[in-house]
Design a protein around this motif. Structure first.
Motif, mmCIF file in Angstrom:
data_model
loop_
_atom_site.group_PDB
_atom_site.id
_atom_site.type_symbol
_atom_site.label_atom_id
_atom_site.label_comp_id
_atom_site.label_asym_id
_atom_site.label_seq_id
_atom_site.Cartn_x
_atom_site.Cartn_y
_atom_site.Cartn_z
ATOM 1 N N ARG A 29 14.978 27.075 32.148
ATOM 2 C CA ARG A 29 13.971 27.740 32.977
ATOM 3 C C ARG A 29 14.724 28.516 34.041
ATOM 4 N NH1 ARG A 29 8.700 26.298 32.565
ATOM 5 N NH2 ARG A 29 8.349 26.882 34.719
ATOM 6 N N VAL A 30 14.536 29.805 34.054
ATOM 7 C CA VAL A 30 15.204 30.673 35.012
ATOM 8 C C VAL A 30 14.151 31.221 35.969
ATOM 9 C CG1 VAL A 30 16.601 32.754 35.279
ATOM 10 C CG2 VAL A 30 16.921 31.284 33.273
ATOM 11 N N PHE A 31 14.431 31.095 37.265
ATOM 12 C CA PHE A 31 13.496 31.599 38.266
ATOM 13 C C PHE A 31 14.284 32.005 39.500
ATOM 14 C CE2 PHE A 31 13.931 27.072 38.698
ATOM 15 C CZ PHE A 31 14.057 26.859 40.066
ATOM 16 N N THR A 32 13.660 32.758 40.354
ATOM 17 C CA THR A 32 14.323 33.215 41.570
ATOM 18 C C THR A 32 13.672 32.575 42.786
ATOM 19 O OG1 THR A 32 12.863 35.127 41.767
ATOM 20 C CG2 THR A 32 14.904 35.447 40.542
ATOM 21 N N GLU A 49 5.861 22.594 36.512
ATOM 22 C CA GLU A 49 5.455 23.522 35.456
ATOM 23 C C GLU A 49 6.159 23.187 34.142
ATOM 24 O OE1 GLU A 49 5.815 27.607 36.661
ATOM 25 O OE2 GLU A 49 4.607 27.278 38.451
ATOM 26 N N ALA A 50 7.437 22.814 34.216
ATOM 27 C CA ALA A 50 8.174 22.437 33.006
ATOM 28 C C ALA A 50 7.592 21.166 32.395
ATOM 29 C CB ALA A 50 9.650 22.239 33.336
ATOM 30 N N LEU A 51 7.259 20.185 33.220
ATOM 31 C CA LEU A 51 6.668 18.943 32.706
ATOM 32 C C LEU A 51 5.297 19.197 32.090
ATOM 33 C CD1 LEU A 51 7.673 16.418 35.498
ATOM 34 C CD2 LEU A 51 8.535 16.507 33.147
ATOM 35 N N THR A 52 4.539 20.099 32.677
ATOM 36 C CA THR A 52 3.242 20.460 32.106
ATOM 37 C C THR A 52 3.430 21.068 30.720
ATOM 38 O OG1 THR A 52 2.317 20.804 34.301
ATOM 39 C CG2 THR A 52 1.165 21.861 32.472
ATOM 40 N N ALA A 53 4.428 21.927 30.579
ATOM 41 C CA ALA A 53 4.718 22.529 29.274
ATOM 42 C C ALA A 53 5.151 21.468 28.267
ATOM 43 C CB ALA A 53 5.796 23.601 29.418
ATOM 44 N N ILE A 54 5.954 20.497 28.708
ATOM 45 C CA ILE A 54 6.391 19.407 27.823
ATOM 46 C C ILE A 54 5.188 18.598 27.358
ATOM 47 C CG2 ILE A 54 7.624 17.194 27.762
ATOM 48 C CD1 ILE A 54 9.710 18.509 29.620
ATOM 49 N N ARG A 55 4.289 18.291 28.278
ATOM 50 C CA ARG A 55 3.095 17.511 27.911
ATOM 51 C C ARG A 55 2.227 18.260 26.910
ATOM 52 N NH1 ARG A 55 1.903 15.111 33.813
ATOM 53 N NH2 ARG A 55 2.775 13.060 33.454
ATOM 54 N N ARG A 56 2.114 19.572 27.070
ATOM 55 C CA ARG A 56 1.343 20.371 26.106
ATOM 56 C C ARG A 56 2.026 20.364 24.739
ATOM 57 N NH1 ARG A 56 0.401 24.153 30.399
ATOM 58 N NH2 ARG A 56 2.238 25.286 29.723
ATOM 59 N N GLN A 57 3.336 20.461 24.746
ATOM 60 C CA GLN A 57 4.087 20.511 23.491
ATOM 61 C C GLN A 57 4.106 19.155 22.786
ATOM 62 O OE1 GLN A 57 8.250 21.476 23.973
ATOM 63 N NE2 GLN A 57 8.331 22.403 21.954
ATOM 64 N N LEU A 58 4.173 18.083 23.562
ATOM 65 C CA LEU A 58 4.259 16.731 22.994
ATOM 66 C C LEU A 58 2.970 15.975 23.261
ATOM 67 C CD1 LEU A 58 7.899 15.914 24.153
ATOM 68 C CD2 LEU A 58 7.169 16.796 21.937
ATOM 69 N N VAL A 59 1.863 16.547 22.870
ATOM 70 C CA VAL A 59 0.549 16.004 23.181
ATOM 71 C C VAL A 59 0.352 14.579 22.639
ATOM 72 C CG1 VAL A 59 -0.645 16.999 21.192
ATOM 73 C CG2 VAL A 59 -1.881 16.627 23.322
ATOM 74 N N ASP A 60 1.039 14.221 21.560
ATOM 75 C CA ASP A 60 0.907 12.875 20.987
ATOM 76 C C ASP A 60 1.638 11.813 21.798
ATOM 77 O OD1 ASP A 60 -0.457 14.155 18.994
ATOM 78 O OD2 ASP A 60 1.141 14.005 17.510
ATOM 79 N N LEU A 61 2.517 12.231 22.688
ATOM 80 C CA LEU A 61 3.319 11.303 23.474
ATOM 81 C C LEU A 61 2.572 10.945 24.755
ATOM 82 C CD1 LEU A 61 6.112 9.949 23.415
ATOM 83 C CD2 LEU A 61 6.970 11.895 24.698
ATOM 84 N N GLU A 62 2.183 9.679 24.890
ATOM 85 C CA GLU A 62 1.400 9.261 26.049
ATOM 86 C C GLU A 62 2.221 9.159 27.327
ATOM 87 O OE1 GLU A 62 -0.859 5.723 25.367
ATOM 88 O OE2 GLU A 62 -1.414 6.348 23.347
ATOM 89 N N ASP A 63 3.484 8.759 27.213
ATOM 90 C CA ASP A 63 4.292 8.435 28.375
ATOM 91 C C ASP A 63 5.631 9.165 28.312
ATOM 92 O OD1 ASP A 63 5.445 7.209 30.563
ATOM 93 O OD2 ASP A 63 5.450 5.207 29.694
ATOM 94 N N VAL A 68 12.614 12.151 30.176
ATOM 95 C CA VAL A 68 12.839 13.442 30.822
ATOM 96 C C VAL A 68 13.929 13.288 31.874
ATOM 97 C CG1 VAL A 68 11.801 15.222 32.283
ATOM 98 C CG2 VAL A 68 10.453 14.163 30.470
ATOM 99 N N ALA A 69 14.840 14.246 31.907
ATOM 100 C CA ALA A 69 15.884 14.277 32.937
ATOM 101 C C ALA A 69 15.750 15.548 33.749
ATOM 102 C CB ALA A 69 17.257 14.212 32.297
ATOM 103 N N VAL A 70 15.828 15.398 35.047
ATOM 104 C CA VAL A 70 15.880 16.541 35.957
ATOM 105 C C VAL A 70 17.264 16.477 36.583
ATOM 106 C CG1 VAL A 70 14.918 17.618 38.030
ATOM 107 C CG2 VAL A 70 13.406 16.435 36.404
ATOM 108 N N VAL A 71 18.058 17.497 36.370
ATOM 109 C CA VAL A 71 19.451 17.490 36.790
ATOM 110 C C VAL A 71 19.630 18.419 37.976
ATOM 111 C CG1 VAL A 71 21.816 17.921 36.032
ATOM 112 C CG2 VAL A 71 20.122 17.048 34.412
ATOM 113 N N GLY A 72 20.344 17.939 38.972
ATOM 114 C CA GLY A 72 20.654 18.758 40.139
ATOM 115 C C GLY A 72 22.152 18.800 40.375
#
Length: 100
Positions: A29-32, A49-63, A68-72
């Motif tokens: 995800r690239v943003f300014t 927003e990324a997690l929302t997209a993941i949930r839409r893509q993996l709708v069968d996955l409840e949890d 998910v990893a968020v790297v800083g």
């Protein structure tokens, strides 16, 4: 892609194509940000927003727990992100990679 993270003894590990993958490919995800923006708030919004997209893509996955990893770049950045991300995500717990 994900191959950038597959290092083994200083060499790239053998990789396979996406079609052989057990899950979706790594998505960058690239943003300014603008000067004066609160970096923590901006990054938190992008993570949500990324997690929302993941949930839409993996709708069968409840949890998404432990999935998910968020790297800083460093601990100072993560601390700046922790509060706004915690507010935005509610029930999510942010832990470091060493926490099991």
């Amino acid at each position: 892609g994900a191959a950038a993270f597959q290092l083994e003894a200083g060499r790239k590990a053998e990789t396979s194509t996406h079609s052989a993958s057990a899950g979706p490919p790594l998505v960058a995800r690239v943003f300014t940000t603008s000067e004066g923006d609160d970096a923590g708030e901006t990054y938190a919004r992008e993570v949500v927003e990324a997690l929302t997209a993941i949930r839409r893509q993996l709708v069968d996955l409840e949890d998404l727990d432990d999935r998910v990893a968020v790297v800083g770049p460093d601990e100072a950045f993560i601390e700046k992100l922790r509060e706004p991300l915690g507010r935005a995500l509610g029930g999510f717990e942010l832990v470091d990679a060493a926490t099991t």
